[in-house]
Motif scaffolding. Structure first.
Motif, mmCIF file in Angstrom:
data_model
loop_
_atom_site.group_PDB
_atom_site.id
_atom_site.type_symbol
_atom_site.label_atom_id
_atom_site.label_comp_id
_atom_site.label_asym_id
_atom_site.label_seq_id
_atom_site.Cartn_x
_atom_site.Cartn_y
_atom_site.Cartn_z
ATOM 1 N N THR A 64 0.861 -1.175 0.000
ATOM 2 C CA THR A 64 0.000 0.000 0.000
ATOM 3 C C THR A 64 0.899 1.228 0.000
ATOM 4 O O THR A 64 1.792 1.339 0.834
ATOM 5 N N LEU A 65 0.662 2.115 -0.954
ATOM 6 C CA LEU A 65 1.448 3.340 -1.086
ATOM 7 C C LEU A 65 0.519 4.537 -1.219
ATOM 8 O O LEU A 65 -0.517 4.436 -1.872
ATOM 9 N N THR A 66 0.914 5.656 -0.632
ATOM 10 C CA THR A 66 0.210 6.915 -0.882
ATOM 11 C C THR A 66 1.061 7.703 -1.863
ATOM 12 O O THR A 66 2.238 7.963 -1.614
ATOM 13 N N ALA A 132 -6.713 13.923 -10.876
ATOM 14 C CA ALA A 132 -5.668 14.956 -10.944
ATOM 15 C C ALA A 132 -5.770 15.875 -9.731
ATOM 16 O O ALA A 132 -6.857 16.253 -9.309
ATOM 17 N N GLY A 133 -4.609 16.187 -9.156
ATOM 18 C CA GLY A 133 -4.560 17.088 -8.020
ATOM 19 C C GLY A 133 -4.790 16.422 -6.674
ATOM 20 O O GLY A 133 -4.770 17.084 -5.643
ATOM 21 N N HIS A 134 -5.001 15.113 -6.677
ATOM 22 C CA HIS A 134 -5.267 14.394 -5.429
ATOM 23 C C HIS A 134 -4.149 13.416 -5.103
ATOM 24 O O HIS A 134 -3.597 12.779 -5.998
ATOM 25 N N ASN A 135 -3.849 13.289 -3.805
ATOM 26 C CA ASN A 135 -3.050 12.155 -3.353
ATOM 27 C C ASN A 135 -3.948 10.928 -3.480
ATOM 28 O O ASN A 135 -5.155 11.011 -3.214
ATOM 29 N N VAL A 136 -3.371 9.809 -3.908
ATOM 30 C CA VAL A 136 -4.156 8.584 -4.011
ATOM 31 C C VAL A 136 -3.474 7.463 -3.228
ATOM 32 O O VAL A 136 -2.246 7.431 -3.108
ATOM 33 N N VAL A 137 -4.280 6.585 -2.680
ATOM 34 C CA VAL A 137 -3.777 5.416 -1.969
ATOM 35 C C VAL A 137 -3.884 4.242 -2.942
ATOM 36 O O VAL A 137 -4.970 3.905 -3.420
#
Length: 151
Positions: A64-66, A132-137
């Motif tokens: 799991t990565l952010t 776009a523009g969001h951190n995602v997990v």
């Protein structure tokens, strides 16, 4: 060499389950209850930033990565918002705010856009990726890795 099989490298054939979610927990996509994704590393199936998180993993690994916008889908770009004449829709659809519409580019590719507003004879469409523009997990479970024979 590991008894768990080969590790993922460039051109590896990979079978995996994955999900992408916003940091708030809102899930954008998941294959965990569906067929796994199968692809070759570097074939363009995944964004390069998503691929980077896979190198070195083996069948059975979970991760799991952010990821920041720079690592995933980029930043929201105001230049990707276009005002289009309502006549471009040819009456085939009635554009409404929030609606996802598929457009064809001059090269014949498909470009999805989200209708932001409809005013008089103009339709405002956002062609940025929805993430776009969001951190995602980014969560993955590697099911299989196959590497071509060679040195």
């Amino acid at each position: 060499m590991s008894t768990r099989g080969p590790e993922i490298k460039h051109h590896s054939k990979v079978s995996m389950h994955f999900s992408l979610a916003l940091e708030s927990g809102v899930q954008a996509i998941s294959t965990f209850d569906e067929e796994p994704l199968e692809f070759s590393m570097g074939d363009g199936t995944l964004q390069p930033g998503l691929e980077l998180g896979l190198f070195g993993l083996r069948a059975g690994d979970k991760q799991t990565l952010t990821l920041t916008p720079d690592q995933a889908y980029g930043w929201h770009d105001d230049k990707m918002i276009h005002h289009m004449p309502l006549s471009d829709f040819d009456g085939k659809i009635e554009p409404e705010p929030g609606q996802l519409v598929a457009f064809s580019t001059a090269e014949g590719d498909e470009a999805p856009g989200i209708v932001l507003s409809v005013e008089n004879d103009k339709v405002k469409v956002d062609f940025n990726h929805p993430l776009a523009g969001h951190n995602v997990v980014y969560r993955v479970e590697i099911l299989a890795v196959e590497n071509a024979a060679g040195p």
